[in-house]
Design a protein around this motif. Structure first.
Motif, PDB file in Angstrom:
ATOM      1  N   LYS A 129       0.844  -1.200  -0.009  1.00 47.22           N
ATOM      2  CA  LYS A 129       0.242   0.195   0.037  1.00 47.22           C
ATOM      3  C   LYS A 129       0.849   1.182  -0.056  1.00 47.22           C
ATOM      4  CE  LYS A 129      -3.986  -2.150   2.459  1.00 47.22           C
ATOM      5  NZ  LYS A 129      -4.830  -1.875   3.725  1.00 47.22           N
ATOM      6  N   SER A 130       0.454   2.261  -0.634  1.00 46.84           N
ATOM      7  CA  SER A 130       1.292   3.683  -0.622  1.00 46.84           C
ATOM      8  C   SER A 130       0.584   4.397   0.408  1.00 46.84           C
ATOM      9  CB  SER A 130       0.852   4.267  -2.049  1.00 46.84           C
ATOM     10  OG  SER A 130       1.452   3.596  -3.115  1.00 46.84           O
ATOM     11  N   TRP A 131       1.438   5.121   1.103  1.00 48.01           N
ATOM     12  CA  TRP A 131       1.060   5.945   2.405  1.00 48.01           C
ATOM     13  C   TRP A 131       1.842   7.453   2.127  1.00 48.01           C
ATOM     14  CZ3 TRP A 131      -2.711   4.246   5.315  1.00 48.01           C
ATOM     15  CH2 TRP A 131      -2.824   2.954   5.368  1.00 48.01           C
ATOM     16  N   SER A 187       2.373  -1.423   7.333  1.00 53.59           N
ATOM     17  CA  SER A 187       1.447  -0.615   7.587  1.00 53.59           C
ATOM     18  C   SER A 187       0.982  -0.320   8.868  1.00 53.59           C
ATOM     19  CB  SER A 187       0.438  -0.808   6.423  1.00 53.59           C
ATOM     20  OG  SER A 187       0.894  -0.885   5.107  1.00 53.59           O
ATOM     21  N   ASN A 202       1.091   3.188  11.232  1.00 56.09           N
ATOM     22  CA  ASN A 202      -0.168   3.692  11.810  1.00 56.09           C
ATOM     23  C   ASN A 202      -0.476   3.115  13.214  1.00 56.09           C
ATOM     24  OD1 ASN A 202      -0.935   4.654   9.274  1.00 56.09           O
ATOM     25  ND2 ASN A 202      -1.285   2.758   8.352  1.00 56.09           N
ATOM     26  N   ARG A 209      -3.601   7.192  12.199  1.00 57.75           N
ATOM     27  CA  ARG A 209      -3.653   6.707  10.918  1.00 57.75           C
ATOM     28  C   ARG A 209      -2.990   7.829   9.807  1.00 57.75           C
ATOM     29  NH1 ARG A 209      -5.572   2.439   8.100  1.00 57.75           N
ATOM     30  NH2 ARG A 209      -6.271   2.687   5.871  1.00 57.75           N
ATOM     31  N   GLU A 246      -3.901   7.404   2.998  1.00 56.59           N
ATOM     32  CA  GLU A 246      -3.180   6.231   2.001  1.00 56.59           C
ATOM     33  C   GLU A 246      -3.604   6.863   0.638  1.00 56.59           C
ATOM     34  OE1 GLU A 246      -4.847   1.690   0.839  1.00 56.59           O
ATOM     35  OE2 GLU A 246      -5.781   2.438   2.692  1.00 56.59           O
ATOM     36  N   LYS A 289      -4.508   6.116  -2.962  1.00 59.83           N
ATOM     37  CA  LYS A 289      -5.049   5.163  -3.677  1.00 59.83           C
ATOM     38  C   LYS A 289      -4.533   5.440  -5.322  1.00 59.83           C
ATOM     39  CE  LYS A 289      -9.034   3.784  -0.820  1.00 59.83           C
ATOM     40  NZ  LYS A 289     -10.247   3.744  -0.743  1.00 59.83           N
TER      41      LYS A 289
END
Length: 302
Positions: A187-189, A215, A219, A223, A226, A228
């Protein structure tokens, strides 16, 4: 008689001396005439001590120069140090330099490195800053590599990627955690990275690619945002648009089919009425024919 004879012998000796001196002068003149411009002079006698000393010094200097050229820098340095100690006295320990304040290029870069360079940082550039800036320009600043070892204390370390990591896919196609190499479920953060650099507090928005476990570590306290991918958003939008278009097309097709049905029914009615009218006209014309003679038409002259 004896005295007169002695006088004759002395006279003959003088004649012989004159002839020999003439021969010598002739040979010297001949030698000068026959001597070539690059030919060295012939020393008939033993050379002077000073001439011999100069020749020896010249030969020694030539040999010394040849040996020095054949040496490398370190050997030449040690030779000069040994010669100095030999002539002036002293110890080799006096020539050893202290390496406490020595710095390599890596040490200079660590001291002057910056996570992000601003225009203010590029003012008054020294050679140390120029070296650190040159290293910074070679880094790839799309995704970061993270150190999540102190995630429970809400402390994170971030750095830019090196060329080897970009080629191997570390941080983009593999997990961006320093100690993790997972490939699935990335996942991209987007993280607001606050740090203190050279006594100054700064902030920077950085992007990370992490697996599910990493991730959770990122977090742990609160949080992060994110990111997308745009493709998914575009797909959802296109799917919604296509579904609405399909619905509109279906509704328009239904309306058109209803109109067509109505048109067909009206056209059928009109055709039936036309047929009836034509039948009535034909019957009327036939009944009029049998009533009487045809009416005469007057032809008009030109």
């Amino acid at each position: 008689m004896h005295g007169h004879g002695g006088y004759d012998s002395d006279f003959s000796d003088d004649e012989h001396c004159g002839e020999s001196s003439k021969r010598k002068t002739r040979t010297v003149e001949d030698d000068l005439l026959l001597q070539k411009p690059f030919q060295k002079e012939k020393h008939g006698k033993v050379a002077h001590k000073q001439v011999a000393a100069e020749l020896l010094d010249r030969e020694e200097a030539r040999n010394r120069r040849f040996h020095l050229i054949a040496m490398d820098a370190y050997q030449r340095h040690t030779k000069f140090v040994n010669d100095y100690i030999l002539y002036y006295g002293g110890k080799k320990e006096d020539f050893k330099r202290l390496g406490e304040n020595d710095k390599t290029d890596l040490d200079v870069i660590r001291e002057n490195h910056r996570f992000l360079w601003n225009e203010e940082d590029e003012m008054d550039m020294t050679w140390e800053k120029r070296l650190a800036k040159k290293y910074y320009d070679k880094l790839f600043k799309e995704y970061c590599i993270a150190d999540l070892s102190k995630y429970k204390e809400n402390k994170f370390g971030f750095r830019w990627r090196v060329e080897k990591e970009v080629i191997s896919g570390k941080g983009q196609f593999f997990c961006g955690n320093k100690y993790c190499d997972k490939k699935e479920g990335l996942k991209s953060w987007e993280v607001n990275f606050g740090y203190v650099e050279h006594g100054e507090k700064r902030n920077a928005l950085v992007k990370l690619r992490l697996c599910q476990e990493c991730s959770i570590k990122l977090n742990f306290h609160h949080r992060r945002k994110e990111i997308k991918s745009k493709k998914r958003k575009d797909k959802t939008k296109t799917d919604c648009g296509e579904s609405s278009r399909k619905k509109s097309r279906l509704s328009s097709a239904e309306e058109a089919s209803k109109k067509k049905d109505k048109g067909h029914s009206s056209s059928k009615k009109s055709e039936d009425s036309l047929k009836r009218n034509s039948d009535e006209e034909e019957s009327a014309s036939e009944s009029e024919l049998w009533k009487g003679p045809l009416p005469e038409t007057d032809e008009k002259s030109q």
